[in-house]
Design an enzyme around this catalytic site. Structure first.
Site, short mmCIF file in Angstrom:
data_model
loop_
_atom_site.label_atom_id
_atom_site.label_comp_id
_atom_site.label_asym_id
_atom_site.label_seq_id
_atom_site.Cartn_x
_atom_site.Cartn_y
_atom_site.Cartn_z
N GLU A 127 -6.00 -9.15 -10.52
CA GLU A 127 -6.65 -7.84 -10.54
C GLU A 127 -6.76 -7.24 -11.93
O GLU A 127 -7.81 -6.74 -12.32
CB GLU A 127 -5.88 -6.87 -9.63
CG GLU A 127 -6.52 -5.51 -9.51
CD GLU A 127 -5.85 -4.64 -8.45
OE1 GLU A 127 -5.66 -3.44 -8.71
OE2 GLU A 127 -5.54 -5.17 -7.37
N ASP A 128 -5.69 -7.28 -12.70
CA ASP A 128 -5.71 -6.61 -14.00
C ASP A 128 -6.70 -7.28 -14.96
O ASP A 128 -7.52 -6.61 -15.58
CB ASP A 128 -4.31 -6.59 -14.61
CG ASP A 128 -4.25 -5.74 -15.87
OD1 ASP A 128 -4.55 -4.53 -15.78
OD2 ASP A 128 -3.91 -6.27 -16.94
N ASP A 165 0.19 -8.68 -10.47
CA ASP A 165 0.84 -7.54 -9.85
C ASP A 165 1.63 -6.73 -10.87
O ASP A 165 1.57 -5.50 -10.88
CB ASP A 165 1.79 -8.02 -8.74
CG ASP A 165 1.04 -8.72 -7.61
OD1 ASP A 165 -0.19 -8.57 -7.54
OD2 ASP A 165 1.67 -9.42 -6.81
N ARG A 224 -8.42 -14.13 -13.66
CA ARG A 224 -7.92 -14.20 -12.29
C ARG A 224 -7.12 -12.92 -12.01
O ARG A 224 -6.81 -12.16 -12.93
CB ARG A 224 -7.03 -15.43 -12.09
CG ARG A 224 -5.68 -15.29 -12.72
CD ARG A 224 -4.83 -16.53 -12.58
NE ARG A 224 -3.40 -16.20 -12.55
CZ ARG A 224 -2.43 -17.08 -12.73
NH1 ARG A 224 -2.73 -18.34 -12.97
NH2 ARG A 224 -1.16 -16.71 -12.66
#
Length: 356
Positions: free
Chosen positions: A260-261, A15, A258
């Site tokens: 999103e980024d 995040d 793992r």
């Protein structure tokens, strides 16, 4: 314009990584003024470490609570407020928006998804009782979605070995020239021990680069270390910044990622990868993974499709590693496809166009 980004860290690095990359894209590439209010500032600062001072100085990294006194001065009023991943704005901050002379636009920035339904909801308004306009913004791979974060754009060819980040020089000096390199960044629930033991059954040399914290998952330095043959060598890494991790992905032959980024950066590295998607109790993650694979493997032959799906669902390497060369070529083609589709700057540019 002035942008305020609110980030509550749920998945630790992922995040914060998205919020930081978005902020640097808006400020460095598009000339915007950006502040991030984060409930876990140490993690955000770690990811931003190692970035050139000219980039970092353009972005204010602030604790969540400092947003409470945000609107005493009209000059501080934002034009755009981003609720990253649906986090709720602090009530005192929202009260300041209500009395500000100029009302901003609020963007509910959702998680990245390849699911077809997001196109129907992307950009739609979310009427609020307080009257400030609010919209859903869905990052995605489709033309009609919000795009992906591509900044900084990776080079079209692997960087020169002379550009090794200082934090990785010691580890890099220990790698064998002809060994295949695999980086690992996964959640604790992955069958990592069994996966590596099966990898050892292949007649190849592998250097395994374990991102920060993964040595402990394998019992290294705890007296319960996994036992592997000599052709499999484990290399624990120090914590590295976002840019250093991007470099690492580009230099490996295979990556396990793992969140999103790192998921997006693995694709932009142009290499085969496993996306250890965040597990959800209702198994919604399986639907998200299947939707991505439908796009990622469109046009791939049946053998590559089956091998890639097997790998992504944690089948053992001996069952699919024979397809690694075809998968590598596919990874390079997918990278070129993404950059072409995201032409004009990806998510940050689409956000600007939307609010403008």
């Amino acid at each position: 314009m002035r942008w305020d980004i609110f980030c509550q860290i749920v998945d630790n690095y992922g995040d914060a990584g998205v919020c930081w990359r978005l902020a640097r894209s808006l400020s460095s590439i598009h000339g915007q003024t950006v502040r991030i209010f984060c409930d876990n500032l140490p993690t955000l600062n770690l990811l931003a470490s190692g970035v050139h001072v000219d980039i970092k100085d353009k972005i204010q990294l602030l604790p969540w609570e400092s947003s409470f006194e945000n609107h005493r001065h009209q000059a501080q009023a934002p034009d755009v407020v981003i609720e990253a991943f649906g986090c709720q704005l602090p009530e005192r901050y929202l009260a300041g928006l209500l009395v500000a002379p100029k009302k901003p636009i609020i963007i509910n920035l959702e998680y990245l998804s390849a699911e077809p339904w997001i196109v129907d909801f992307h950009g739609k308004s979310s009427p609020q009782s307080h009257g400030i306009p609010k919209y859903f913004f869905f990052p995605g791979f489709q033309d009609q979605a919000g795009g992906i974060l591509i900044d900084p754009v990776p080079p079209s060819s692997p960087p020169s070995i002379s550009s090794i980040p200082a934090s990785l020089e010691k580890v890099w000096s220990q790698l064998r020239p002809h060994a295949k390199r695999i980086s690992i960044f996964c959640y604790p629930g992955a069958p990592l021990r069994k996966w590596l033991e099966d990898l050892a059954s292949l007649d190849q040399d592998f250097d395994i680069l374990l991102t920060h914290g993964h040595a402990e998952l394998l019992g290294i330095n705890t007296g319960q270390a996994i036992q592997l043959p000599e052709h499999i060598q484990l290399h624990p890494l120090p914590f590295v910044s976002q840019d250093e991790y991007d470099w690492l992905l580009s230099q490996c032959d295979f990556n396990i990622v793992r969140g999103e980024d790192s998921f997006v950066r693995a694709q932009l590295a142009g290499k085969p990868f496993i996306w250890h998607i965040y597990p959800q109790e209702d198994r919604a993650h399986e639907v998200k993974l299947a939707a991505f694979l439908d796009l990622y493997l469109e046009g791939a032959n049946q053998d590559l499709r089956l091998s890639t799906i097997a790998a992504m669902t944690w089948a053992m390497p001996s069952q699919w590693f024979g397809a690694i060369d075809a998968w590598s070529a596919h990874g390079e083609a997918w990278r070129a496809h993404l950059l072409k589709k995201q032409g004009g700057g990806g998510l940050a540019a689409r956000l600007l166009a939307f609010v403008g």
